[in-house]
Write an enzyme that holds these catalytic residues in place. Sequence first.
Site, short mmCIF file in Angstrom:
data_model
loop_
_atom_site.label_atom_id
_atom_site.label_comp_id
_atom_site.label_asym_id
_atom_site.label_seq_id
_atom_site.Cartn_x
_atom_site.Cartn_y
_atom_site.Cartn_z
N SER A 157 96.88 -11.45 58.87
CA SER A 157 96.05 -10.87 57.64
C SER A 157 96.41 -9.40 57.25
O SER A 157 97.32 -9.21 56.79
CB SER A 157 94.45 -10.86 58.42
OG SER A 157 93.50 -10.83 57.44
N GLU A 207 84.41 4.32 58.86
CA GLU A 207 84.33 5.18 57.58
C GLU A 207 85.44 5.07 56.78
O GLU A 207 85.56 4.99 55.45
CB GLU A 207 83.85 6.29 57.98
CG GLU A 207 83.28 7.34 56.96
CD GLU A 207 81.86 6.90 56.48
OE1 GLU A 207 81.66 6.78 55.21
OE2 GLU A 207 81.25 6.39 57.01
N HIS A 249 91.03 -19.07 59.30
CA HIS A 249 91.97 -17.65 59.17
C HIS A 249 92.34 -17.06 60.35
O HIS A 249 93.74 -16.53 60.47
CB HIS A 249 91.02 -16.66 58.66
CG HIS A 249 91.66 -15.53 58.21
ND1 HIS A 249 92.72 -15.23 57.56
CD2 HIS A 249 91.48 -14.10 58.62
CE1 HIS A 249 93.09 -14.07 57.25
NE2 HIS A 249 92.25 -13.38 58.16
#
Length: 317
Positions: free
Chosen positions: A143, A239, A298
């Site tokens: 990924s 964040e 996945h």
Amino acid sequence: MSVACRFLSSGLLHKATSHISITGCRNSCFNNARMHWIRQIGTKANSTADSARPVTLTYDVFDGKGDSTPLVFLHGLFGSKSNFHSIARSLVQRTGRKVVTVDARNHGTSTHSPIITYEAMTNDLTQLLSQLRIGKCILIGHSMGGKVAMTTALTQPTLVERLVVVDISPAQSGSVTNFPIYIQAMKDVSVPRDVPRSTARRLAEDQLRKHVKERSLRQFLLTNLVEEDGQYSWRINLEAISNHLDDIMNFPEFNTSYEGPTLFLGGTNSAYISSEDYPEIQRLFPCADIQYIPDASHWIHADKPLDFISTVISFLQ
């Protein structure tokens, strides 16, 4: 019959080729284009001096007895180096190769940074390989880690002997993900101080359940819940990930190619490698083979670890 079923293409490649296995490499020289791209890393419109500065990555080494090229594993978004520990041990035992598993920046116990782009993560990896005195490796990335591996191969091809890209392509992947929902769900989790870890995990999972329906995915996200001085928090830099999610979902543009042997390994139950991606895969990786493991999602290495290991070993041979 191989555990990985090859996907048959209908005329995508040369008519004599019935599956997307490309064995002829182009001999064109792309050094000038590659160096131009590297020079541009620090001068893009929204970049800063810090964006190209490597950070310290944590890693685990599983030593093999042989002297063959080592394997380096790169995990996906929200993951860590421990995702591949059992795979690494098995590969060491079966191949004798050294295996290194790596925490990406803002993941696991690696250094946090407000920047998380593929250029930055490639710089991190290049620095780590230099520190470990690994002049050439076989990169295996899942990924997000697969995109780091592709970027490294395209910009630093002498470092990469072979490339394995696990359930991702050099294309925009935002349309097949729910990552923004997962990030917000994790941000919204609130766990009281000084509760037992088992209680903290249960409370966090209860709060995640509303937006993360799959139990296995909730358990995966919860591997990032850590406690320090009685306070529970996420060890990943949510964040920074949130601010750079567009960068993570996209892939840098390249006018060069990686000529080494490459395997794109997808799961038949996943939408991350589609037929629409094949032309770009062929352009960037002319020696690529695309294979799919049946009944895998996945997270191929978690769903079908034995098939995953066997396919990687076959590719190495």
